[in-house]
Design a protein around this motif. Structure first.
Motif, PDB file in Angstrom:
ATOM      1  N   THR A 204       0.841  -1.194   0.000  1.00 29.20           N
ATOM      2  CA  THR A 204       0.000   0.000   0.000  1.00 29.20           C
ATOM      3  C   THR A 204       0.873   1.240   0.000  1.00 29.20           C
ATOM      4  O   THR A 204       1.990   1.229   0.537  1.00 29.20           O
ATOM      5  CB  THR A 204      -0.938   0.019   1.223  1.00 29.20           C
ATOM      6  N   ALA A 205       0.393   2.301  -0.617  1.00 29.26           N
ATOM      7  CA  ALA A 205       1.082   3.585  -0.572  1.00 29.26           C
ATOM      8  C   ALA A 205       0.835   4.249   0.775  1.00 29.26           C
ATOM      9  O   ALA A 205      -0.170   3.997   1.437  1.00 29.26           O
ATOM     10  CB  ALA A 205       0.595   4.481  -1.709  1.00 29.26           C
ATOM     11  N   THR A 333       4.354   7.300  -2.602  1.00 24.22           N
ATOM     12  CA  THR A 333       3.091   7.101  -3.320  1.00 24.22           C
ATOM     13  C   THR A 333       3.295   6.811  -4.802  1.00 24.22           C
ATOM     14  O   THR A 333       2.735   5.843  -5.349  1.00 24.22           O
ATOM     15  CB  THR A 333       2.184   8.332  -3.149  1.00 24.22           C
ATOM     16  N   ASP A 334       4.095   7.629  -5.477  1.00 25.24           N
ATOM     17  CA  ASP A 334       4.256   7.472  -6.925  1.00 25.24           C
ATOM     18  C   ASP A 334       4.907   6.141  -7.277  1.00 25.24           C
ATOM     19  O   ASP A 334       4.434   5.416  -8.170  1.00 25.24           O
ATOM     20  CB  ASP A 334       5.098   8.627  -7.487  1.00 25.24           C
ATOM     21  N   THR A 336       5.161   3.441  -5.433  1.00 20.61           N
ATOM     22  CA  THR A 336       4.339   2.310  -5.004  1.00 20.61           C
ATOM     23  C   THR A 336       3.298   1.971  -6.057  1.00 20.61           C
ATOM     24  O   THR A 336       3.018   0.791  -6.330  1.00 20.61           O
ATOM     25  CB  THR A 336       3.662   2.605  -3.654  1.00 20.61           C
ATOM     26  N   LYS A 337       2.723   2.978  -6.680  1.00 19.22           N
ATOM     27  CA  LYS A 337       1.745   2.725  -7.747  1.00 19.22           C
ATOM     28  C   LYS A 337       2.380   1.961  -8.901  1.00 19.22           C
ATOM     29  O   LYS A 337       1.752   1.083  -9.499  1.00 19.22           O
ATOM     30  CB  LYS A 337       1.147   4.049  -8.233  1.00 19.22           C
ATOM     31  N   GLU A 340       2.873  -1.618  -7.629  1.00 19.95           N
ATOM     32  CA  GLU A 340       1.579  -2.297  -7.543  1.00 19.95           C
ATOM     33  C   GLU A 340       1.159  -2.851  -8.902  1.00 19.95           C
ATOM     34  O   GLU A 340       0.609  -3.959  -8.990  1.00 19.95           O
ATOM     35  CB  GLU A 340       0.513  -1.319  -7.033  1.00 19.95           C
ATOM     36  N   LYS A 341       1.457  -2.107  -9.941  1.00 17.01           N
ATOM     37  CA  LYS A 341       1.092  -2.561 -11.291  1.00 17.01           C
ATOM     38  C   LYS A 341       1.866  -3.822 -11.656  1.00 17.01           C
ATOM     39  O   LYS A 341       1.309  -4.787 -12.196  1.00 17.01           O
ATOM     40  CB  LYS A 341       1.364  -1.451 -12.304  1.00 17.01           C
TER      41      LYS A 341
END
Length: 431
Positions: A204-205, A333-334, A336-337, A340-341
């Protein structure tokens, strides 16, 4: 904060990460055997000599440039593979003073002297043996897959995480200045939990783990005979009131829904039943996600302890000693996205959001020291059948958790998933 400049859609995704894993994944039997050996022979914080030598020998044999004895028994293995980003993968190495009660045929029976010279049982009760084995496996996978990426890979094996001191010690000992490695563009790590079934990866971010402060408190009294309490000031009674009153800080001083934890894990006083001692000692762990909340908790502790001592006529103010500090682990945040992908493309239904944990880590010190982003994810370790049954019966809270004498992650698919997750994370940010 520094960002890695990556395109939104990376060409490597078209190269199929799954193909890289299947083609270059190492023989897992070796790492399963290594895990059993590490579990059977844990070492206390700042005493990880054997563990460190196993990791160092493995990296040297693969062809990494290895630097040892960084901040104690810390080490790094560096693999330079052309121009490109530098990615740091981290695993911690230390065990805990816990008497193992798993019943495993490879259970630890190890005894060691702690920093106070007392002989204590030692167990890998937090899964660091999983982390070591996974990073060793990933190091082999990524070495074999050198034709599929460019950049510099740094595999870091950290001592003394349980003291929340090892990462800071490695940085202070010149981790980023002595050894000629490029400054990492991102720092990555994982932790095994029974909160998730083996084969599952959670990410998670934002906040992932809480900040921690350890607090030692000495409360002073006036010693005397247990039969004549009226002629004494009993520090045990004062300390008992303190412990109860401290629990009102979170429930009555924090906004509902704000994470805060204050636990007294150690209470020592006295030598005999009929002697009122001169002092009592408490040790607390204090946790939150927010630096402002952490300060609020610590300020409230000092206020309450001081007030209880004054109300009871303590002959002198309490003494406070702060130790084991680590900041909150907050995932960028950036980046982590982006990760996640990758995870969702490869793990499919085997990945999802990570619930923030009130446990703590010093992992983020490795990134904060050089102002780069970091990502830390959860690796499931619970036997899938046991996890599914516990969920069905509403008993997930009864599964052995980290630091429990019964904590025993199932070997597979935990190791394969952990090796794959570290490799995927590195490949996501390497060229």
């Amino acid at each position: 904060m520094t960002r890695i400049k990556l395109p939104v859609t990376m060409t490597k995704r078209d190269n199929d990460y799954r193909d890289i894993l299947e083609r270059y994944r190492p023989n897992l039997a070796f790492y399963e055997s290594t895990y059993r050996d590490l579990h059977r022979h844990p070492e206390l914080s700042e005493q990880e000599r054997r563990t460190s030598s196993i990791a160092a020998h493995h990296l040297q044999k693969l062809g990494y440039t290895v630097h040892q004895h960084i901040g104690g028994y810390g080490l790094i293995g560096v693999l330079s593979n052309g121009s490109g980003p530098t990615v740091l993968l981290r695993a911690d190495m230390d065990g805990l003073p816990v008497l193992e009660n798993t019943g495993l045929d490879y259970a630890s029976k190890k005894m060691m002297k702690n920093g106070n010279g007392n002989e204590v049982p030692v167990m890998h009760a937090c899964g660091h043996d999983v982390h070591i084995s996974c990073l060793m496996g990933t190091a082999e996978l990524l070495y074999a897959a050198k034709s599929r990426w460019k950049g510099t890979l740094v595999c870091l094996f950290q001592p003394a995480e349980e003291f929340a001191a090892g990462a800071r010690a490695m940085v202070a000992d010149g981790l980023y200045t002595k050894y000629g490695i490029p400054k990492p563009d991102i720092v990555l790590g994982q932790h095994v939990f029974n909160l998730y079934k083996a084969g599952y990866v959670a990410l998670t971010a934002g906040p992932a783990l809480a900040a921690v402060n350890g607090v030692k408190i000495r409360i002073f009294g006036k010693g005397g005979h247990g039969s004549m309490p009226e002629l004494s000031i009993d520090p045990i009674v004062i300390a008992s009131h303190v412990i109860v009153r401290l629990q009102t800080i979170v429930s009555r001083e924090l906004k509902p829904g704000t994470l805060g934890v204050i636990t007294c894990g150690k209470f020592q006083a006295g030598t005999a039943s009929n002697i009122i001692p001169n002092y009592a000692d408490l040790e607390l762990t204090v946790r939150s996600y927010d630096p402002k909340v952490q300060k609020q908790l610590l300020d409230a502790i000092e206020r309450i302890v001081g007030a209880e001592c004054e109300a009871s006529g303590s002959p002198q103010p309490p003494k406070f000693d702060y130790f084991q500090h680590a900041p909150a682990t907050v995932n960028d945040t950036d980046q982590t996205k982006v990760l996640e992908k990758t995870f969702s493309e490869v793990f499919k239904d085997g990945t999802g959001p990570m619930e923030p944990v009130s446990g703590s880590e010093d992992f983020s010190e490795l990134a904060r020291a050089i102002n780069v982003p970091s990502i830390f994810w959860a690796l499931g370790g619970c036997d899938p059948a046991k996890w599914d049954q516990a969920k069905k019966e509403g008993k997930l809270n009864e599964l052995p958790i980290n630091h429990s004498a019964e904590f025993a992650p199932v070997i597979e698919p935990t190791l394969q998933t952990g090796i794959d997750a570290l490799a995927l994370a590195a490949l996501t940010f390497l060229d």
